[in-house]
Design a protein around this motif. Structure first.
Motif, PDB file in Angstrom:
ATOM      1  N   HIS A 161       0.714  -1.297  -0.055  1.00 58.98           N
ATOM      2  CA  HIS A 161      -0.030   0.114  -0.002  1.00 58.98           C
ATOM      3  C   HIS A 161       0.903   1.196  -0.033  1.00 58.98           C
ATOM      4  O   HIS A 161       0.676   2.074  -0.736  1.00 58.98           O
ATOM      5  N   ALA A 162       1.867   1.351   0.760  1.00 53.80           N
ATOM      6  CA  ALA A 162       2.710   2.429   0.895  1.00 53.80           C
ATOM      7  C   ALA A 162       3.499   2.753  -0.234  1.00 53.80           C
ATOM      8  O   ALA A 162       3.698   3.687  -0.848  1.00 53.80           O
ATOM      9  N   GLU A 163       4.059   1.528  -0.921  1.00 57.37           N
ATOM     10  CA  GLU A 163       4.902   1.884  -2.194  1.00 57.37           C
ATOM     11  C   GLU A 163       3.772   2.129  -3.275  1.00 57.37           C
ATOM     12  O   GLU A 163       4.256   3.186  -3.727  1.00 57.37           O
ATOM     13  N   ALA A 164       2.807   1.703  -3.328  1.00 57.03           N
ATOM     14  CA  ALA A 164       1.731   1.915  -4.289  1.00 57.03           C
ATOM     15  C   ALA A 164       1.220   3.567  -4.119  1.00 57.03           C
ATOM     16  O   ALA A 164       1.041   4.424  -5.217  1.00 57.03           O
ATOM     17  N   ASP A 165       1.272   4.154  -2.806  1.00 58.51           N
ATOM     18  CA  ASP A 165       0.915   5.452  -2.783  1.00 58.51           C
ATOM     19  C   ASP A 165       1.995   6.514  -3.340  1.00 58.51           C
ATOM     20  O   ASP A 165       1.539   7.540  -3.920  1.00 58.51           O
ATOM     21  N   ARG A 166       3.308   5.958  -3.420  1.00 59.49           N
ATOM     22  CA  ARG A 166       4.321   6.674  -3.914  1.00 59.49           C
ATOM     23  C   ARG A 166       4.245   6.508  -5.585  1.00 59.49           C
ATOM     24  O   ARG A 166       4.768   7.517  -6.184  1.00 59.49           O
ATOM     25  N   LEU A 167       4.084   5.449  -5.920  1.00 59.74           N
ATOM     26  CA  LEU A 167       4.258   5.265  -7.504  1.00 59.74           C
ATOM     27  C   LEU A 167       3.018   5.440  -8.190  1.00 59.74           C
ATOM     28  O   LEU A 167       3.160   5.753  -9.355  1.00 59.74           O
ATOM     29  N   GLU A 168       1.690   5.565  -7.674  1.00 58.88           N
ATOM     30  CA  GLU A 168       0.635   5.837  -8.409  1.00 58.88           C
ATOM     31  C   GLU A 168       0.743   6.919  -9.254  1.00 58.88           C
ATOM     32  O   GLU A 168      -0.079   7.339 -10.140  1.00 58.88           O
ATOM     33  N   HIS A 169       1.150   8.122  -8.901  1.00 59.48           N
ATOM     34  CA  HIS A 169       1.355   9.330  -9.672  1.00 59.48           C
ATOM     35  C   HIS A 169       2.071   9.290 -10.881  1.00 59.48           C
ATOM     36  O   HIS A 169       2.342  10.272 -11.691  1.00 59.48           O
ATOM     37  N   ALA A 170       3.188   8.477 -11.077  1.00 59.50           N
ATOM     38  CA  ALA A 170       4.175   8.431 -11.968  1.00 59.50           C
ATOM     39  C   ALA A 170       4.162   7.416 -12.899  1.00 59.50           C
ATOM     40  O   ALA A 170       4.554   7.795 -14.092  1.00 59.50           O
ATOM     41  N   ILE A 171       3.173   6.490 -13.198  1.00 59.25           N
ATOM     42  CA  ILE A 171       3.050   5.613 -14.297  1.00 59.25           C
ATOM     43  C   ILE A 171       2.164   6.102 -15.220  1.00 59.25           C
ATOM     44  O   ILE A 171       1.207   6.951 -15.080  1.00 59.25           O
ATOM     45  N   SER A 172       2.351   5.547 -16.386  1.00 63.25           N
ATOM     46  CA  SER A 172       1.900   6.337 -17.517  1.00 63.25           C
ATOM     47  C   SER A 172       0.757   5.272 -17.964  1.00 63.25           C
ATOM     48  O   SER A 172       0.565   4.169 -17.426  1.00 63.25           O
ATOM     49  N   GLU A 173      -0.321   5.800 -18.868  1.00 62.92           N
ATOM     50  CA  GLU A 173      -1.259   4.955 -19.316  1.00 62.92           C
ATOM     51  C   GLU A 173      -0.757   3.682 -20.218  1.00 62.92           C
ATOM     52  O   GLU A 173      -1.360   2.414 -19.826  1.00 62.92           O
ATOM     53  N   THR A 174       0.446   3.731 -20.726  1.00 64.39           N
ATOM     54  CA  THR A 174       0.779   2.727 -21.296  1.00 64.39           C
ATOM     55  C   THR A 174       1.492   1.618 -20.516  1.00 64.39           C
ATOM     56  O   THR A 174       1.383   0.424 -20.643  1.00 64.39           O
ATOM     57  N   LEU A 175       2.198   2.019 -19.424  1.00 66.10           N
ATOM     58  CA  LEU A 175       2.573   0.962 -18.326  1.00 66.10           C
ATOM     59  C   LEU A 175       1.492   0.476 -17.443  1.00 66.10           C
ATOM     60  O   LEU A 175       1.558  -0.568 -17.297  1.00 66.10           O
ATOM     61  N   GLU A 176       0.581   1.231 -17.368  1.00 70.03           N
ATOM     62  CA  GLU A 176      -0.754   0.596 -16.809  1.00 70.03           C
ATOM     63  C   GLU A 176      -1.368  -0.279 -17.640  1.00 70.03           C
ATOM     64  O   GLU A 176      -1.632  -1.719 -16.888  1.00 70.03           O
ATOM     65  N   ASP A 177      -1.367  -0.473 -18.906  1.00 69.89           N
ATOM     66  CA  ASP A 177      -2.083  -1.234 -19.772  1.00 69.89           C
ATOM     67  C   ASP A 177      -1.258  -2.678 -19.827  1.00 69.89           C
ATOM     68  O   ASP A 177      -1.791  -3.481 -19.656  1.00 69.89           O
ATOM     69  N   ARG A 178       0.136  -2.453 -19.823  1.00 66.13           N
ATOM     70  CA  ARG A 178       0.972  -3.518 -19.763  1.00 66.13           C
ATOM     71  C   ARG A 178       0.882  -4.257 -18.278  1.00 66.13           C
ATOM     72  O   ARG A 178       1.137  -5.593 -18.533  1.00 66.13           O
ATOM     73  N   MET A 179       0.905  -3.756 -17.376  1.00 65.35           N
ATOM     74  CA  MET A 179       0.942  -4.224 -15.982  1.00 65.35           C
ATOM     75  C   MET A 179      -0.482  -5.134 -16.175  1.00 65.35           C
ATOM     76  O   MET A 179      -0.453  -6.262 -15.543  1.00 65.35           O
ATOM     77  N   ALA A 180      -1.467  -4.567 -16.312  1.00 68.82           N
ATOM     78  CA  ALA A 180      -2.774  -5.162 -16.297  1.00 68.82           C
ATOM     79  C   ALA A 180      -2.712  -6.360 -17.081  1.00 68.82           C
ATOM     80  O   ALA A 180      -3.192  -7.606 -16.901  1.00 68.82           O
ATOM     81  N   SER A 181      -2.066  -6.378 -18.344  1.00 68.16           N
ATOM     82  CA  SER A 181      -2.086  -7.431 -19.398  1.00 68.16           C
ATOM     83  C   SER A 181      -1.252  -8.440 -18.851  1.00 68.16           C
ATOM     84  O   SER A 181      -1.630  -9.649 -18.589  1.00 68.16           O
ATOM     85  N   ARG A 182       0.012  -8.159 -18.193  1.00 69.76           N
ATOM     86  CA  ARG A 182       0.992  -9.210 -17.708  1.00 69.76           C
ATOM     87  C   ARG A 182       0.277  -9.737 -16.288  1.00 69.76           C
ATOM     88  O   ARG A 182       0.419 -10.941 -16.155  1.00 69.76           O
ATOM     89  N   LEU A 183      -0.559  -9.154 -15.597  1.00 67.29           N
ATOM     90  CA  LEU A 183      -1.217  -9.747 -14.466  1.00 67.29           C
ATOM     91  C   LEU A 183      -2.373 -10.410 -14.884  1.00 67.29           C
ATOM     92  O   LEU A 183      -3.214 -11.114 -14.099  1.00 67.29           O
ATOM     93  N   GLY A 184      -2.909 -10.498 -16.067  1.00 71.11           N
ATOM     94  CA  GLY A 184      -4.352 -11.201 -16.565  1.00 71.11           C
ATOM     95  C   GLY A 184      -5.401 -10.315 -15.917  1.00 71.11           C
ATOM     96  O   GLY A 184      -6.493 -10.989 -15.690  1.00 71.11           O
ATOM     97  N   ASP A 185      -5.238  -9.034 -16.323  1.00 74.49           N
ATOM     98  CA  ASP A 185      -6.438  -8.107 -15.708  1.00 74.49           C
ATOM     99  C   ASP A 185      -7.238  -8.744 -14.737  1.00 74.49           C
ATOM    100  O   ASP A 185      -8.355  -9.114 -14.635  1.00 74.49           O
TER     101      ASP A 185
END
Length: 229
Positions: free
Chosen positions: A98-122
């Motif tokens: 949770h704490a790590e995500a609080d720091r990182l949520e502001h920095a990721i791009s929509e492209t990275l969001e899409d690739r993470m979702a795909s890699r994790l199986g949505d």
């Protein structure tokens, strides 16, 4: 343009809004650890922009506009996908993400969001069981209640647990109270507190205070896919 501070405000308003959809100035000040005067100034700023992201009324707090709610859900999607990635791909424990995500949520791009979702199986939910908003800003419907409201003799499945307190998460994990775990309330203390809970097929019960049980939500349906610890 969204700044990290604005994103934090939108997410906090969404998290704190009750049945009437309002977040109080004092609640936001406590959540964000800022002075009430600073909260008032930011809420006015968010209400005055076009399109407005909040509706602010003095002494009544703030509600999100449709545009503000969409932005808040986008931030939550980033946050919860990051939690999943840290947990599933990098081996973080569920009390660390949770704490790590609080720091990182502001920095990721929509492209990275899409690739993470795909890699994790949505995934449908983060490691704590909180639903991940869809790409279009919608959330799957859920019917759940706090464990503290589950009657004696009733069984249910854990749907989610509050994620803000690492010590609480470690405590619950040690007792097997994680998303998708089945449990039953078998008895109450003499004054209705604590709850005596049996988790899964355990032979013994564990005692949970009503305060702790209020941090756990349950549902009575089948186990959900795409979540876990």
């Amino acid at each position: 343009m969204l700044t990290p501070a604005i994103e934090d405000y939108l997410k906090a308003i969404y998290d704190l809004a009750g049945e009437d959809g309002r977040a109080s100035t004092s609640g936001l000040a406590r959540r964000l650890d800022v002075a009430p005067a600073s909260v008032t100034g930011m809420l006015r700023k968010l209400a005055e922009r076009r399109p407005a992201w909040v509706v602010y009324q003095k002494s009544r707090g703030a509600t999100l506009t449709p545009e503000g709610r969409l932005r808040a859900l986008e931030i939550l999607r980033h946050h919860r996908l990051i939690e999943c990635f840290l947990h599933d791909a990098l081996g973080y424990s569920w009390d660390e993400v949770h704490a790590e995500a609080d720091r990182l949520e502001h920095a990721i791009s929509e492209t990275l969001e899409d690739r993470m979702a795909s890699r994790l199986g949505d995934p449908l939910a983060d490691p704590h069981g909180h639903p991940i908003p869809r790409k279009d800003g919608t959330l799957p419907p859920r019917r759940e209640i706090p464990l503290a409201d589950l009657p004696v003799g009733s069984s249910a499945v854990v749907s989610r647990v509050s994620d803000g307190d690492p010590a609480l998460l470690r405590y619950l994990k040690g007792r097997g109270i994680v998303p998708n775990a089945s449990l039953a309330v078998v008895d109450l203390g003499p004054l209705g507190d604590p709850l005596m809970v049996r988790v899964g097929d355990a032979s013994e019960t564990c005692a949970l205070s009503r305060k702790v049980a209020g941090e756990v939500h349950v549902h009575d349906g089948p186990r959900e896919r795409g979540q876990g610890t």
